[in-house]
Scaffold this motif. Structure first.
Motif, PDB file in Angstrom:
ATOM      1  N   THR A 177       0.847  -1.192   0.000  1.00 24.71           N
ATOM      2  CA  THR A 177       0.000   0.000   0.000  1.00 24.71           C
ATOM      3  C   THR A 177       0.884   1.245   0.000  1.00 24.71           C
ATOM      4  N   ASN A 178       0.438   2.297  -0.657  1.00 27.41           N
ATOM      5  CA  ASN A 178       1.218   3.527  -0.761  1.00 27.41           C
ATOM      6  C   ASN A 178       1.318   4.251   0.572  1.00 27.41           C
ATOM      7  N   VAL A 179       2.470   4.917   0.779  1.00 27.59           N
ATOM      8  CA  VAL A 179       2.621   5.837   1.905  1.00 27.59           C
ATOM      9  C   VAL A 179       2.081   7.188   1.455  1.00 27.59           C
ATOM     10  N   MET A 180       1.279   7.837   2.304  1.00 28.29           N
ATOM     11  CA  MET A 180       0.661   9.112   1.952  1.00 28.29           C
ATOM     12  C   MET A 180       0.988  10.181   2.990  1.00 28.29           C
ATOM     13  N   VAL A 181       0.986  11.418   2.534  1.00 26.82           N
ATOM     14  CA  VAL A 181       1.233  12.570   3.409  1.00 26.82           C
ATOM     15  C   VAL A 181      -0.115  13.162   3.809  1.00 26.82           C
ATOM     16  N   VAL A 182      -0.288  13.397   5.112  1.00 24.48           N
ATOM     17  CA  VAL A 182      -1.499  14.017   5.634  1.00 24.48           C
ATOM     18  C   VAL A 182      -1.183  15.488   5.903  1.00 24.48           C
ATOM     19  N   ALA A 183      -1.878  16.355   5.174  1.00 27.60           N
ATOM     20  CA  ALA A 183      -1.618  17.797   5.307  1.00 27.60           C
ATOM     21  C   ALA A 183      -2.936  18.551   5.390  1.00 27.60           C
ATOM     22  N   LYS A 185      -5.711  21.150   4.388  1.00 24.30           N
ATOM     23  CA  LYS A 185      -6.106  21.617   3.056  1.00 24.30           C
ATOM     24  C   LYS A 185      -5.691  23.069   2.805  1.00 24.30           C
ATOM     25  N   LYS A 186      -5.589  23.871   3.869  1.00 27.86           N
ATOM     26  CA  LYS A 186      -5.219  25.277   3.708  1.00 27.86           C
ATOM     27  C   LYS A 186      -3.706  25.500   3.755  1.00 27.86           C
ATOM     28  N   SER A 187      -2.957  24.415   3.975  1.00 24.20           N
ATOM     29  CA  SER A 187      -1.495  24.535   4.020  1.00 24.20           C
ATOM     30  C   SER A 187      -0.937  24.609   2.599  1.00 24.20           C
ATOM     31  N   PRO A 188       0.350  25.008   2.444  1.00 21.93           N
ATOM     32  CA  PRO A 188       0.954  25.078   1.101  1.00 21.93           C
ATOM     33  C   PRO A 188       0.917  23.750   0.350  1.00 21.93           C
ATOM     34  N   LEU A 189       0.875  22.635   1.082  1.00 18.70           N
ATOM     35  CA  LEU A 189       0.864  21.326   0.424  1.00 18.70           C
ATOM     36  C   LEU A 189      -0.548  20.806   0.162  1.00 18.70           C
ATOM     37  N   GLY A 190      -1.539  21.439   0.761  1.00 19.37           N
ATOM     38  CA  GLY A 190      -2.895  20.893   0.778  1.00 19.37           C
ATOM     39  C   GLY A 190      -3.521  20.653  -0.573  1.00 19.37           C
ATOM     40  N   SER A 191      -3.123  21.424  -1.588  1.00 16.88           N
ATOM     41  CA  SER A 191      -3.734  21.295  -2.914  1.00 16.88           C
ATOM     42  C   SER A 191      -2.888  20.492  -3.896  1.00 16.88           C
ATOM     43  N   LYS A 192      -1.772  19.980  -3.456  1.00 18.48           N
ATOM     44  CA  LYS A 192      -0.879  19.255  -4.361  1.00 18.48           C
ATOM     45  C   LYS A 192      -1.438  17.869  -4.693  1.00 18.48           C
ATOM     46  N   LYS A 193      -1.140  17.411  -5.903  1.00 10.80           N
ATOM     47  CA  LYS A 193      -1.579  16.085  -6.349  1.00 10.80           C
ATOM     48  C   LYS A 193      -0.636  14.986  -5.860  1.00 10.80           C
ATOM     49  N   SER A 194       0.631  15.334  -5.652  1.00 13.03           N
ATOM     50  CA  SER A 194       1.620  14.390  -5.124  1.00 13.03           C
ATOM     51  C   SER A 194       2.751  15.183  -4.490  1.00 13.03           C
ATOM     52  N   ILE A 195       3.510  14.518  -3.642  1.00 14.09           N
ATOM     53  CA  ILE A 195       4.623  15.136  -2.915  1.00 14.09           C
ATOM     54  C   ILE A 195       5.842  14.236  -3.035  1.00 14.09           C
ATOM     55  N   SER A 196       6.980  14.815  -3.321  1.00 11.65           N
ATOM     56  CA  SER A 196       8.216  14.032  -3.402  1.00 11.65           C
ATOM     57  C   SER A 196       8.832  13.896  -2.013  1.00 11.65           C
ATOM     58  N   ILE A 197       9.748  12.954  -1.875  1.00 13.00           N
ATOM     59  CA  ILE A 197      10.457  12.795  -0.598  1.00 13.00           C
ATOM     60  C   ILE A 197      11.269  14.054  -0.296  1.00 13.00           C
ATOM     61  N   LYS A 198      11.813  14.684  -1.333  1.00 13.38           N
ATOM     62  CA  LYS A 198      12.565  15.926  -1.128  1.00 13.38           C
ATOM     63  C   LYS A 198      11.681  16.990  -0.490  1.00 13.38           C
ATOM     64  N   GLU A 199      10.454  17.154  -1.023  1.00 13.61           N
ATOM     65  CA  GLU A 199       9.523  18.136  -0.456  1.00 13.61           C
ATOM     66  C   GLU A 199       9.126  17.748   0.964  1.00 13.61           C
ATOM     67  N   ASP A 268     -11.026  18.782   6.714  1.00 14.74           N
ATOM     68  CA  ASP A 268     -10.053  19.855   6.503  1.00 14.74           C
ATOM     69  C   ASP A 268      -8.627  19.352   6.278  1.00 14.74           C
ATOM     70  N   ILE A 269      -8.484  18.069   5.985  1.00 15.75           N
ATOM     71  CA  ILE A 269      -7.142  17.547   5.659  1.00 15.75           C
ATOM     72  C   ILE A 269      -7.171  16.893   4.281  1.00 15.75           C
ATOM     73  N   SER A 270      -5.991  16.800   3.689  1.00 14.77           N
ATOM     74  CA  SER A 270      -5.805  16.098   2.413  1.00 14.77           C
ATOM     75  C   SER A 270      -4.818  14.968   2.624  1.00 14.77           C
ATOM     76  N   CYS A 271      -5.063  13.843   1.973  1.00 11.36           N
ATOM     77  CA  CYS A 271      -4.110  12.735   1.963  1.00 11.36           C
ATOM     78  C   CYS A 271      -3.504  12.661   0.569  1.00 11.36           C
ATOM     79  N   ILE A 272      -2.209  12.897   0.499  1.00 12.98           N
ATOM     80  CA  ILE A 272      -1.537  13.119  -0.783  1.00 12.98           C
ATOM     81  C   ILE A 272      -0.491  12.025  -1.017  1.00 12.98           C
ATOM     82  N   PRO A 273      -0.519  11.381  -2.174  1.00 10.03           N
ATOM     83  CA  PRO A 273       0.469  10.323  -2.451  1.00 10.03           C
ATOM     84  C   PRO A 273       1.889  10.882  -2.539  1.00 10.03           C
TER      85      PRO A 273
END
Length: 307
Positions: A177-183, A185-199, A268-273
């Motif tokens: 199963t994929n690891v996901m980032v919980v952020a 929705k109003k944060s800078p990452l909240g609207s992203k479709k995916s997040i890299s390990i660097k980010e 109010d949170i997003s789960c982002i791959p």
């Protein structure tokens, strides 16, 4: 009809003598004769005929000896079978199954498995502990645990298998199963479709303190992107999620838990791959040296229907 009377008849047929049969059976001559007389009366047929050389079976007696031999053999087998079932049931009632599990298993798999298991094994004691998967390996190798329910980063699984082999442990895969980032929705990452390990490594992290294997993996990127910035360690899922929702930190979860327990994730949170190849390898670890009780097997069989 008493089974010992059938046994007496069979022994008389073998020895062709009531006297010899009585000695082999440790029953008095009179007692043996009386038992056969009772049997003949019950069956309403003569089983023996007396001769100058001893006793012989009548035609009916031969038929009853043939039947009695088969019947007693089947009865013996049936007693063994039912005795084994009784022993198995007793083992279930008396045993304790020690299960150490990674956090991924607790929101969904563990509650359903335990509920069904206890309905069919009410007398079996379950000892459940939540801990990091690397610690579970050590507990199993020392035989403190019967079953280890683990999650490892897929890129580390080759090394994990080498460790398990040395410790005489066996890993059975359940799923990836994929690891996901919980952020928030109003944060800078909240609207992203995916997040890299660097980010991810540029963010303030709130992490479950029982996910050391995940943190260890992120630390392998330290030379490239810097050390993970862990601001809060907590094993409370709701604390971690609410903290992430405020937008100051990000949390980590699995796609499996996100899809199985959507009610646990507020609006109010997003789960982002994570865009990099980072997944949880989810499985079961058992110890080759440790014997498996019926209850132990029941638990595993039920668990495999609930993931």
């Amino acid at each position: 009809m008493r089974t010992e009377h059938l046994e007496y008849l069979i022994e008389i047929a073998k020895t062709k003598s009531i006297s010899h049969a009585s000695k082999r059976l440790y029953v008095s001559h009179q007692g043996l004769s009386s038992a056969i007389s009772l049997l003949e009366k019950e069956l309403d047929v003569a089983l023996l005929k007396r001769t100058y050389s001893g006793v012989e079976l009548t035609e009916a007696g031969e038929k009853y000896v043939h039947w009695a031999t088969r019947f007693l053999d089947e009865l013996k087998d049936l007693r063994k079978e039912t005795s084994a079932v009784k022993k198995s049931s007793l083992e279930k009632r008396l045993c304790t199954v020690n299960i150490y599990a990674a956090p991924l298993f607790f929101p969904y798999i563990i509650p359903r498995t335990v509920s069904e298991f206890k309905s069919t094994n009410p007398d079996v004691k379950l000892c459940l502990k939540e801990m990091d998967s690397l610690e579970i390996i050590e507990q199993l190798s020392e035989e403190y645990a019967d079953i280890g329910l683990v999650s490892f980063i897929n890129n580390n699984i080759k090394n994990i298998k080498e460790i398990l082999k040395k410790k005489n442990l066996v890993l059975e895969k359940l799923f990836l199963t994929n690891v996901m980032v919980v952020a928030g929705k109003k944060s800078p990452l909240g609207s992203k479709k995916s997040i890299s390990i660097k980010e991810l490594l540029q963010c303030q992290l709130v992490v479950n303190n029982r996910l050391k294997s995940l943190i260890n993996y992120l630390e392998t990127y330290s030379d490239l992107y810097g050390e993970p910035q862990i601001t809060l360690e907590s094993d409370n899922f709701f604390t971690n999620t609410k903290t992430s929702a405020q937008g100051l930190m990000v949390n980590l979860t699995s796609e499996y838990n996100y899809k199985k327990n959507p009610q646990h994730f507020p609006d109010d949170i997003s789960c982002i791959p994570i865009s990099d190849d980072i997944k949880y390898y989810v499985g079961i670890i058992t110890n080759k040296k440790k014997g498996a009780s019926p209850a132990y097997n029941d638990f595993l069989n039920i668990l495999k229907t609930h993931y």
